[in-house]
Design a protein around this motif. Structure first.
Motif, short mmCIF file in Angstrom:
data_model
loop_
_atom_site.label_atom_id
_atom_site.label_comp_id
_atom_site.label_asym_id
_atom_site.label_seq_id
_atom_site.Cartn_x
_atom_site.Cartn_y
_atom_site.Cartn_z
N ILE A 199 4.61 17.63 -17.09
CA ILE A 199 4.16 18.05 -18.22
C ILE A 199 2.68 19.02 -18.35
O ILE A 199 3.61 19.47 -19.52
N GLY A 200 1.98 19.69 -17.66
CA GLY A 200 1.12 19.53 -17.61
C GLY A 200 2.77 21.76 -18.10
O GLY A 200 2.04 22.67 -18.37
N MET A 201 3.57 21.52 -17.16
CA MET A 201 4.41 23.31 -17.33
C MET A 201 5.16 22.90 -18.85
O MET A 201 5.66 23.84 -19.00
N ASP A 202 5.60 21.64 -19.44
CA ASP A 202 6.40 21.47 -20.54
C ASP A 202 5.70 19.82 -20.99
O ASP A 202 6.29 19.08 -20.35
N ALA A 203 4.80 20.21 -22.23
CA ALA A 203 4.05 18.42 -22.74
C ALA A 203 5.62 18.67 -24.03
O ALA A 203 4.70 17.27 -24.32
N GLU A 204 6.43 18.96 -23.66
CA GLU A 204 8.05 18.52 -24.74
C GLU A 204 8.79 17.28 -23.71
O GLU A 204 9.36 17.29 -24.17
N TYR A 205 8.39 18.00 -22.10
CA TYR A 205 9.68 16.86 -21.52
C TYR A 205 9.75 15.80 -21.35
O TYR A 205 8.93 14.99 -20.64
N ALA A 206 10.33 15.08 -22.28
CA ALA A 206 9.77 13.95 -22.67
C ALA A 206 10.45 12.77 -21.16
O ALA A 206 9.24 11.95 -21.11
N PRO A 207 11.13 12.99 -19.91
CA PRO A 207 11.38 12.34 -18.87
C PRO A 207 10.75 12.11 -18.07
O PRO A 207 10.51 11.34 -17.28
N ALA A 208 9.61 13.37 -18.03
CA ALA A 208 7.95 12.99 -17.51
C ALA A 208 7.70 12.11 -17.60
O ALA A 208 7.02 11.12 -17.58
N TYR A 209 7.53 12.26 -19.23
CA TYR A 209 6.51 10.88 -19.79
C TYR A 209 7.06 9.28 -19.08
O TYR A 209 6.25 8.57 -18.88
N LEU A 210 8.06 9.57 -20.08
CA LEU A 210 8.92 8.13 -19.71
C LEU A 210 9.18 7.81 -18.10
O LEU A 210 8.80 6.62 -17.76
N ASN A 211 8.93 8.24 -17.01
CA ASN A 211 9.25 7.65 -15.86
C ASN A 211 7.71 7.83 -15.06
O ASN A 211 7.44 7.56 -14.38
N LYS A 212 6.77 8.80 -16.01
CA LYS A 212 4.79 8.02 -15.49
C LYS A 212 4.95 6.55 -16.00
O LYS A 212 4.36 6.27 -14.98
N ALA A 213 5.97 6.01 -16.95
CA ALA A 213 5.67 4.79 -18.01
C ALA A 213 6.09 3.63 -16.85
O ALA A 213 5.93 2.81 -16.51
N ILE A 214 7.19 4.32 -16.56
CA ILE A 214 7.95 3.19 -15.66
C ILE A 214 7.17 3.13 -14.50
O ILE A 214 6.45 2.34 -13.85
N ALA A 215 6.57 4.36 -13.73
CA ALA A 215 5.69 4.41 -12.35
C ALA A 215 4.62 2.83 -13.10
O ALA A 215 4.10 2.71 -11.98
N GLU A 249 1.32 -1.36 0.53
CA GLU A 249 -0.05 -0.66 0.22
C GLU A 249 1.10 1.70 -0.19
O GLU A 249 -0.03 2.58 -0.48
N LYS A 250 2.30 1.69 0.91
CA LYS A 250 2.49 2.41 0.69
C LYS A 250 3.69 2.58 -0.82
O LYS A 250 3.13 3.83 -1.22
N ARG A 251 4.15 0.96 -0.66
CA ARG A 251 4.59 2.18 -2.50
C ARG A 251 3.97 1.57 -3.88
O ARG A 251 3.87 3.37 -4.24
N GLU A 252 2.80 1.55 -3.75
CA GLU A 252 1.27 2.43 -4.43
C GLU A 252 0.92 3.73 -3.95
O GLU A 252 0.70 4.61 -5.04
N SER A 253 0.58 4.29 -2.97
CA SER A 253 0.71 4.98 -2.72
C SER A 253 1.83 6.59 -3.17
O SER A 253 1.61 7.33 -3.38
#
Length: 75
Positions: free
Chosen positions: A34-50, A17-21
């Motif tokens: 992503i909202g701040m900079d829609a072209e910032y690819a690392p945010a998409y990649l890190n979100k995909a990892i999570a 539960e802690k991990r999921e949170s």
């Protein structure tokens, strides 16, 4: 990705539960980036990892294939 799996907290929250949170909180931060900079690819990649760690494979694959890939910077 590094998670503190030693701490369960006062509410007797399980490690799972802690991990999921923590991962859901990280996704919120990636969405903000992503909202701040829609072209910032690392945010998409890190979100995909999570999302992958959470088992949300379809969403993670979409982010990699459709979002992060098109925003990568060619060397």
């Amino acid at each position: 990705v590094q998670l503190d799996l030693k701490t369960q907290g006062a509410r007797n929250v399980s490690v799972k539960e802690k991990r999921e949170s923590l991962l859901r909180e990280a996704i919120k931060h990636f969405n903000y980036a992503i909202g701040m900079d829609a072209e910032y690819a690392p945010a998409y990649l890190n979100k995909a990892i999570a999302l992958t760690i959470l088992g949300e494979f379809d969403r993670a694959l979409f982010l990699c294939d459709k979002e992060a890939y098109h925003r990568r910077q060619d060397p």
